[in-house]
Design a protein around this motif. Structure first.
Motif, PDB file in Angstrom:
ATOM      1  N   VAL A 211     -25.783  37.621  13.903  1.00 52.48           N
ATOM      2  CA  VAL A 211     -26.013  37.360  12.481  1.00 52.48           C
ATOM      3  C   VAL A 211     -24.885  36.486  11.944  1.00 52.48           C
ATOM      4  N   ASN A 212     -25.191  35.695  10.944  1.00 54.06           N
ATOM      5  CA  ASN A 212     -24.183  34.819  10.356  1.00 54.06           C
ATOM      6  C   ASN A 212     -23.210  35.571   9.458  1.00 54.06           C
ATOM      7  N   LEU A 213     -23.705  36.629   8.795  1.00 50.65           N
ATOM      8  CA  LEU A 213     -22.889  37.320   7.796  1.00 50.65           C
ATOM      9  C   LEU A 213     -23.138  38.823   7.863  1.00 50.65           C
ATOM     10  N   ILE A 214     -22.055  39.601   7.915  1.00 44.38           N
ATOM     11  CA  ILE A 214     -22.124  41.050   7.776  1.00 44.38           C
ATOM     12  C   ILE A 214     -21.375  41.432   6.509  1.00 44.38           C
ATOM     13  N   LEU A 215     -22.048  42.133   5.615  1.00 50.13           N
ATOM     14  CA  LEU A 215     -21.418  42.639   4.397  1.00 50.13           C
ATOM     15  C   LEU A 215     -21.361  44.154   4.474  1.00 50.13           C
ATOM     16  N   THR A 216     -20.173  44.712   4.295  1.00 46.68           N
ATOM     17  CA  THR A 216     -20.031  46.162   4.226  1.00 46.68           C
ATOM     18  C   THR A 216     -19.802  46.551   2.765  1.00 46.68           C
ATOM     19  N   THR A 217     -20.186  47.765   2.426  1.00 51.85           N
ATOM     20  CA  THR A 217     -19.925  48.277   1.088  1.00 51.85           C
ATOM     21  C   THR A 217     -19.414  49.708   1.209  1.00 51.85           C
ATOM     22  N   MET A 259      -6.843  46.157  -7.966  1.00 49.89           N
ATOM     23  CA  MET A 259      -5.674  46.008  -7.096  1.00 49.89           C
ATOM     24  C   MET A 259      -5.586  47.131  -6.061  1.00 49.89           C
ATOM     25  N   LEU A 260      -6.353  48.190  -6.260  1.00 46.38           N
ATOM     26  CA  LEU A 260      -6.326  49.310  -5.331  1.00 46.38           C
ATOM     27  C   LEU A 260      -7.266  49.112  -4.148  1.00 46.38           C
ATOM     28  N   SER A 261      -8.021  48.019  -4.153  1.00 52.24           N
ATOM     29  CA  SER A 261      -8.923  47.744  -3.029  1.00 52.24           C
ATOM     30  C   SER A 261      -8.133  47.293  -1.807  1.00 52.24           C
ATOM     31  N   ARG A 262      -8.492  47.831  -0.647  1.00 52.63           N
ATOM     32  CA  ARG A 262      -7.861  47.417   0.613  1.00 52.63           C
ATOM     33  C   ARG A 262      -8.807  46.546   1.442  1.00 52.63           C
ATOM     34  N   ALA A 263      -9.842  46.028   0.818  1.00 56.59           N
ATOM     35  CA  ALA A 263     -10.868  45.257   1.528  1.00 56.59           C
ATOM     36  C   ALA A 263     -10.263  44.058   2.250  1.00 56.59           C
ATOM     37  N   VAL A 264     -10.861  43.719   3.418  1.00 57.68           N
ATOM     38  CA  VAL A 264     -10.454  42.556   4.193  1.00 57.68           C
ATOM     39  C   VAL A 264     -11.697  41.735   4.533  1.00 57.68           C
ATOM     40  N   SER A 265     -11.490  40.588   5.136  1.00 58.96           N
ATOM     41  CA  SER A 265     -12.588  39.749   5.618  1.00 58.96           C
ATOM     42  C   SER A 265     -12.105  39.013   6.855  1.00 58.96           C
ATOM     43  N   GLY A 266     -13.031  38.797   7.791  1.00 58.43           N
ATOM     44  CA  GLY A 266     -12.638  38.155   9.036  1.00 58.43           C
ATOM     45  C   GLY A 266     -13.818  37.608   9.806  1.00 58.43           C
ATOM     46  N   ARG A 268     -15.745  37.319  13.659  1.00 63.59           N
ATOM     47  CA  ARG A 268     -15.939  37.693  15.061  1.00 63.59           C
ATOM     48  C   ARG A 268     -16.910  36.680  15.655  1.00 63.59           C
ATOM     49  N   LYS A 269     -16.415  35.879  16.617  1.00 62.80           N
ATOM     50  CA  LYS A 269     -17.208  34.812  17.214  1.00 62.80           C
ATOM     51  C   LYS A 269     -17.734  33.901  16.105  1.00 62.80           C
ATOM     52  N   GLN A 270     -19.055  33.883  15.859  1.00 64.21           N
ATOM     53  CA  GLN A 270     -19.601  33.015  14.802  1.00 64.21           C
ATOM     54  C   GLN A 270     -20.140  33.824  13.632  1.00 64.21           C
ATOM     55  N   THR A 271     -19.637  35.047  13.489  1.00 64.27           N
ATOM     56  CA  THR A 271     -20.094  35.931  12.416  1.00 64.27           C
ATOM     57  C   THR A 271     -18.965  36.200  11.441  1.00 64.27           C
ATOM     58  N   LEU A 272     -19.245  36.036  10.158  1.00 61.49           N
ATOM     59  CA  LEU A 272     -18.293  36.353   9.102  1.00 61.49           C
ATOM     60  C   LEU A 272     -18.542  37.776   8.622  1.00 61.49           C
ATOM     61  N   ILE A 273     -17.477  38.571   8.509  1.00 63.68           N
ATOM     62  CA  ILE A 273     -17.567  39.958   8.049  1.00 63.68           C
ATOM     63  C   ILE A 273     -16.750  40.088   6.773  1.00 63.68           C
ATOM     64  N   VAL A 274     -17.378  40.589   5.714  1.00 66.44           N
ATOM     65  CA  VAL A 274     -16.719  40.713   4.416  1.00 66.44           C
ATOM     66  C   VAL A 274     -16.897  42.142   3.898  1.00 66.44           C
ATOM     67  N   ASN A 275     -15.776  42.779   3.534  1.00 71.31           N
ATOM     68  CA  ASN A 275     -15.825  44.099   2.911  1.00 71.31           C
ATOM     69  C   ASN A 275     -16.032  43.961   1.413  1.00 71.31           C
ATOM     70  N   LEU A 276     -16.988  44.714   0.888  1.00 70.99           N
ATOM     71  CA  LEU A 276     -17.237  44.755  -0.547  1.00 70.99           C
ATOM     72  C   LEU A 276     -16.916  46.147  -1.084  1.00 70.99           C
ATOM     73  N   PRO A 277     -16.731  46.281  -2.399  1.00 72.77           N
ATOM     74  CA  PRO A 277     -16.493  47.604  -2.986  1.00 72.77           C
ATOM     75  C   PRO A 277     -17.710  48.517  -2.806  1.00 72.77           C
ATOM     76  N   GLY A 278     -17.567  49.757  -3.251  1.00 67.83           N
ATOM     77  CA  GLY A 278     -18.639  50.720  -3.068  1.00 67.83           C
ATOM     78  C   GLY A 278     -19.591  50.858  -4.235  1.00 67.83           C
ATOM     79  N   SER A 279     -19.166  50.523  -5.452  1.00 72.17           N
ATOM     80  CA  SER A 279     -20.018  50.743  -6.622  1.00 72.17           C
ATOM     81  C   SER A 279     -20.988  49.576  -6.813  1.00 72.17           C
ATOM     82  N   PRO A 280     -22.215  49.840  -7.245  1.00 77.89           N
ATOM     83  CA  PRO A 280     -23.187  48.755  -7.477  1.00 77.89           C
ATOM     84  C   PRO A 280     -22.675  47.705  -8.458  1.00 77.89           C
TER      85      PRO A 280
END
Length: 311
Positions: A211-217, A259-266, A268-280
């Motif tokens: 996949v091109n993009l993985i978004l976590t929440t 400022m309390l978010s510890r989210a990162v992004s990176g 893997r191979k050709q896939t971008l992974i981005v951490n998002l917050p938990g609230s809608p």
């Protein structure tokens, strides 16, 4: 150009496949009569004839279908092809959706000879167009369509959500926003806040589904159970934290608690992974801010972009 060497099906899951001389490929389903057909991404499996012959040369006496493959194809190094590759067989058209698979319990072949090639060398496809096929038919390989939409997967991290004690609202919202932006969302997962399962799913989505993009929440805060950033760092080859930093900076114009978010992004191979917050609410704000810029980076990762942003 390749050739079908064997067609194999099993009428019931968990039983060995047997050979047919001809079969009917059913659009968006699979091979007629095969128990593994359905509206999912693993409708028809392929394994290369050359890989089977190499396995046999080691002394293993295995029949076609023994690895659980539907089609044995000669002429292709299947596991080296990119997801999105298409195979034309007469009027029928297949599209590659996954490389290899997870092996949860070793099959009979593995127990007999100590190895099985399907998990690392087999591929899976969807039937884009149906038609009749038979042993000996030619297979024409077509490259992925250049203008195909970006693919994405969504992973929600929530102990209560995974137990069914809380409705996941952020995951479906991310899916909706991605689809509205033109993405093809191929999977949405709901997992407990545990590092190993999250890492395993991110690796599978990046390596096998490509996949091109993985978004976590979720899972990016200060709680001892918040392990999403650590899992993401562990699977990435390179970090791209400008994205996470940009989201954090934008969110701080809305609330200083960002400022309390510890989210990162990176990456893997050709896939971008981005951490998002938990609230809608925070998910919506973050995605509306970052999505327009992500396309350029995804274009470059996929090899379809240059120095200028997509128009």
């Amino acid at each position: 150009m390749g050739t079908i060497k064997a067609i194999c099906i099993s009428e019931q899951r968990g039983t060995a496949k047997h050979e047919l001389t001809c079969a009917e490929l059913v659009q968006d389903w699979g091979i007629q009569g095969d128990a593994h057909g359905g509206k999912w991404h693993r409708q028809v499996s392929l394994l290369s004839f050359e890989a089977i012959e190499e396995f046999r040369a080691k002394g293993a006496n295995v029949a076609f279908g023994a690895f659980g493959e539907n089609l044995v194809a000669e002429g292709f190094e299947l596991n080296k092809l990119p997801v999105g590759t298409r195979f034309q067989i007469g009027e029928a058209l297949l599209e590659l959706t996954q490389i290899g698979k997870e092996c949860h319990s070793h099959c009979a072949i593995y127990h007999q000879v100590g190895d099985c090639i399907m998990p690392r060398m087999g591929v899976f496809t969807q039937v884009l167009k149906g038609g009749k096929i038979q042993v000996g038919d030619e297979i024409t390989m077509l490259p992925p369509e250049a203008d195909r939409p970006f693919t994405a997967a969504v992973i929600t991290l929530s102990d209560k959500g995974a137990k069914g004690e809380r409705e996941d609202k952020s995951g479906p919202l991310i899916e909706e926003l991605l689809k509205n932006a033109g993405y093809n969302v191929v999977e949405c997962l709901l997992l407990p806040d545990e590092k190993a399962p999250l890492q395993r799913q991110m690796i599978r989505l990046a390596d096998q589904r490509q996949v091109n993009l993985i978004l976590t929440t979720g899972g990016t805060g200060f709680s001892p159970r918040d392990i999403t950033p650590e899992a993401t760092i562990a699977v990435c080859d390179r970090m791209a934290n400008g994205i996470a930093e940009g989201i954090r900076a934008y969110s701080m114009t809305i609330t200083p608690r960002a400022m309390l978010s510890r989210a990162v992004s990176g990456i893997r191979k050709q896939t971008l992974i981005v951490n998002l917050p938990g609230s809608p609410k925070a998910v919506k704000e973050s995605l509306e801010f970052v999505l327009p810029t992500l396309e350029h980076g995804l274009d470059i990762l996929r090899g379809t972009g240059g120095e200028c942003a997509r128009t």
